[in-house]
Design a protein around this motif. Structure first.
Motif, mmCIF file in Angstrom:
data_model
loop_
_atom_site.group_PDB
_atom_site.id
_atom_site.type_symbol
_atom_site.label_atom_id
_atom_site.label_comp_id
_atom_site.label_asym_id
_atom_site.label_seq_id
_atom_site.Cartn_x
_atom_site.Cartn_y
_atom_site.Cartn_z
ATOM 1 N N THR A 18 47.891 27.976 39.374
ATOM 2 C CA THR A 18 46.493 28.130 39.777
ATOM 3 C C THR A 18 45.612 28.433 38.566
ATOM 4 N N MET B 187 48.679 33.642 44.489
ATOM 5 C CA MET B 187 48.434 32.221 44.361
ATOM 6 C C MET B 187 49.587 31.539 43.612
ATOM 7 N N ARG C 115 42.798 20.826 45.067
ATOM 8 C CA ARG C 115 42.381 22.096 45.650
ATOM 9 C C ARG C 115 43.145 22.316 46.940
ATOM 10 N N SER D 8 42.008 28.452 39.103
ATOM 11 C CA SER D 8 40.873 29.176 39.675
ATOM 12 C C SER D 8 41.125 29.368 41.163
ATOM 13 N N ALA D 9 40.597 30.469 41.698
ATOM 14 C CA ALA D 9 40.814 30.790 43.110
ATOM 15 C C ALA D 9 39.590 31.505 43.675
ATOM 16 N N ALA E 1 52.873 30.002 47.491
ATOM 17 C CA ALA E 1 51.930 31.084 47.754
ATOM 18 C C ALA E 1 52.553 32.036 48.763
ATOM 19 N N VAL F 227 39.287 38.490 44.206
ATOM 20 C CA VAL F 227 40.365 37.838 43.464
ATOM 21 C C VAL F 227 40.622 38.635 42.199
ATOM 22 N N GLN G 280 46.811 35.266 39.433
ATOM 23 C CA GLN G 280 45.706 35.425 40.369
ATOM 24 C C GLN G 280 46.199 35.826 41.765
ATOM 25 N N ALA H 158 42.621 27.524 46.144
ATOM 26 C CA ALA H 158 43.231 27.554 44.816
ATOM 27 C C ALA H 158 43.200 26.156 44.221
#
Length: 204
Positions: free
Chosen positions: A77, A73, A49, A79-80, A140, A87, A95, A115
């Motif tokens: 990625t 992101m 993360r 999940s964010a 990023a 998001v 994302q 992220a």
């Protein structure tokens, strides 16, 4: 009477009137904004993360209304989250975190985002093909937009190295067997001859 009227008209004509510049629309004040982003790390790995800190600084003497801060992101990625923002996009490589905020004059505002990175296969899926060796990066980017402009006022980025590990089951097994087969083909006849000589010597 006529003389007085004529004199009044002539005097009015000679007096300076309001210039056209007084009615011209004033140009908006120049916007001077900077942005910086960091996750406090230089490398990353699958499943890690990343905690991003975005710092936006309004250097100007006037307030900026309705600024839009967007962070794309890294491609892997999965999940964010973006506290105080939203998001967009749910697929790998799609994302983006978005915040909207007023930026007071000479003010500094801080935004945060998180992220979670996927693996090498996620990077390949995001790039629609296998990742080239030496190009694995978690990148990023953050940009600040003022008003409805599509051109950013300021941008910044953060780049982390990803470890280059061979995917499990891809090439490692068959390459090892191939190397062993080549070695046996080269060394096998010599080993057989040596065994035969030893047997002949014992028999003699």
């Amino acid at each position: 009477m006529r003389t007085a009227v004529v004199c009044a008209l002539l005097c009015a004509a000679t007096l300076p009137g309001p210039s056209a510049a007084a009615y011209a629309p004033k140009a908006p004040p120049a916007v001077s904004v900077t942005v910086a982003v960091t996750d406090g790390a230089d490398d990353a790995e699958s499943g890690k993360r990343l905690d991003y800190r975005i710092t936006v600084h309004n250097l100007g003497a006037t307030e900026v209304h309705g600024a839009r801060i967007e962070q794309r992101m890294p491609a892997t990625t999965t999940s964010a989250t973006a506290p105080g923002g939203t998001v967009e996009g749910h697929g790998v490589g799609e994302q983006k975190a978005i915040w909207r905020s007023d930026l007071p004059a000479h003010d500094i505002q801080v935004f945060t985002a998180r992220a979670v990175l996927g693996g090498r296969s996620d990077l390949a899926a995001a790039s629609a093909g296998p990742a080239a060796p030496g190009t694995l990066r978690a990148a990023a980017t953050v940009c600040v937009y003022v008003g409805e402009s599509f051109a950013p006022t300021a941008c910044s980025g953060d780049l982390d190295d990803l470890p280059e590990t061979s995917p499990e089951g891809e090439g490692g097994g068959w390459m090892g067997w191939a190397a062993a087969a080549v070695a046996m083909a080269l060394l096998g006849p010599g080993v057989v001859r040596a065994v035969r000589r030893r047997r002949a010597a014992r028999a003699g």
